[in-house]
Design an enzyme around this catalytic site. Structure first.
Site, PDB file in Angstrom:
ATOM      1  N   GLU A   1      47.701  55.327  -3.476  1.00 30.93           N
ATOM      2  CA  GLU A   1      48.909  54.825  -4.127  1.00 30.93           C
ATOM      3  C   GLU A   1      48.833  54.756  -5.640  1.00 30.93           C
ATOM      4  OE1 GLU A   1      49.071  53.694   0.088  1.00 30.93           O
ATOM      5  OE2 GLU A   1      47.525  53.607  -1.443  1.00 30.93           O
TER       6      GLU A   1
ATOM      7  N   ASP B   1      48.954  49.260  -0.368  1.00 30.64           N
ATOM      8  CA  ASP B   1      49.764  48.175   0.182  1.00 30.64           C
ATOM      9  C   ASP B   1      49.770  48.263   1.697  1.00 30.64           C
ATOM     10  OD1 ASP B   1      51.385  50.467   0.290  1.00 30.64           O
ATOM     11  OD2 ASP B   1      53.222  49.333  -0.101  1.00 30.64           O
TER      12      ASP B   1
ATOM     13  N   GLY C   1      51.975  54.242   4.081  1.00 27.02           N
ATOM     14  CA  GLY C   1      52.748  53.662   5.170  1.00 27.02           C
ATOM     15  C   GLY C   1      52.262  54.068   6.545  1.00 27.02           C
TER      16      GLY C   1
ATOM     17  N   GLY D   1      54.897  56.373   3.332  1.00 26.53           N
ATOM     18  CA  GLY D   1      56.266  55.886   3.455  1.00 26.53           C
ATOM     19  C   GLY D   1      57.244  56.883   2.850  1.00 26.53           C
TER      20      GLY D   1
END
Length: 340
Positions: free
Chosen positions: A135, A143, A112, A63
């Site tokens: 992460e 996530d 992401g 992301g």
């Protein structure tokens, strides 16, 4: 916009176009992809969806963390929370999309990038694929529904992959359930043309080959033996004093202690629920607090902004993170749980 969205022939095609940023997924891109999927859901001209990316290095390395750092480092946490809520709703939509959703994932597919690709029905990897959920190294947790993918991996591979950030090759990714098909990258252009012409997603399986076994296959017995321990401290205590054990412990301890402790709990909660929305809801509980109460801002500073690789985490070690702290990070946030 940094991506191209179009109907062409029998497919809806989404192409990420930020190769200079390793196709990092921005908030704007999330909203545009969701709008396209909504448009194509009941469009009889669209037989399937294809998501791919420009550049050889990455499908998407994650992301847009730079944007979230810029706001969070000034004490403004809402833009990040809004991004995550919208991103997670898209991840859930992809996981339940009623049409075949085909992803071609070359190079780095992380964070992401995993979220917009690996919840689809036809997940393709090739010779250059490097898939990971790293992460914890930046003060987050796996996530975008990643905890569910980790939870569904055989044995205790999910815990291992989640807290070490291990990079899977194509074979590893198929073994772990992150991908479905290995197709030589030289064949991807022809596959795309066939899909455009026919909309026949069986063309994906027709081109698939068996990759050589990756390193993860040989590690399964070790991983299951040590990562079945009830706690992360128990896992660390059980690791053997050999090269693998030392490297694994080093990888775990390099991450945010708060993040690694919460990751173990999140993977195990996801294994119990086995539901994408439940997993995303639990992940959001952490990420919504990650800047205000966690290590996110410091993790991004050390890895991406200053690049000194010397983060000063809130806790000195995983042993300093209490069960009460983990429970607090994973409790319903003040603004309420994410609404799908």
């Amino acid at each position: 916009m940094s991506l191209r969205i179009r109907k062409i022939g029998r497919i809806g095609q989404i192409t990420l176009q930020r190769p200079e940023a390793l196709n990092a997924v921005s908030h704007e891109m999330v909203l545009a992809i969701e709008a396209a999927l909504d448009d194509w859901r009941d469009d009889d001209d669209v037989a399937c969806v294809l998501i791919d990316a420009e550049g050889h290095k990455a499908f998407s390395a994650g992301g847009d963390l730079q944007f979230m750092y810029e706001t969070a480092s000034k004490g403004d946490f809402e833009p990040g929370r809004t991004f995550w809520r919208d991103e997670y709703r898209l991840n859930a939509k992809i996981a339940s999309y009623p049409k075949p959703y085909i992803a071609l994932c070359q190079g780095f597919t992380m964070g992401g990038g995993v979220g917009v690709s690996l919840h689809g029905s036809h997940r393709v990897v090739g010779e250059s694929s490097k898939i990971a959920m790293p992460e914890c190294a930046v003060g987050l947790v796996p996530d975008v529904g990643g905890t569910l993918l980790l939870a569904r991996a055989p044995g205790h591979l999910g815990e291992y992959l989640g807290v070490t950030g291990y990079r899977m090759n194509a074979s590893d990714a198929i073994l772990a359930g992150f991908a479905d098909y290995f197709i030589l990258e030289a064949d991807w252009a022809g596959l795309t043309e066939t899909l455009i012409e026919t909309g026949d997603w069986s063309a994906v399986a027709a081109l698939a080959k068996d990759p050589e076994d990756g390193p993860l296959m040989a590690l399964r017995e070790k991983v299951d033996a040590h990562f079945s321990a009830g706690t992360l401290t128990g896992i660390l205590a059980s690791l053997p004093d050999d090269d693998w054990g030392q490297a694994t412990a080093k990888a775990i301890r390099a991450g945010s202690p708060l993040s690694t402790q919460c990751t173990i709990e999140l993977v195990r909660r996801a294994r119990e629920s086995d539901d994408i929305r439940a997993a995303l809801q639990q992940e959001y509980r952490f990420t919504s607090r990650s800047a205000s109460e966690g290590d996110f801002v410091e993790g991004i500073r050390a890895a991406i902004i200053d690049k000194d690789r010397n983060p000063r985490w809130r806790h000195a070690s995983v042993e300093n993170v209490t069960a009460e702290t983990v429970a607090a990070m994973l409790s319903e946030p003040p603004g309420g749980d994410i609404d799908f």
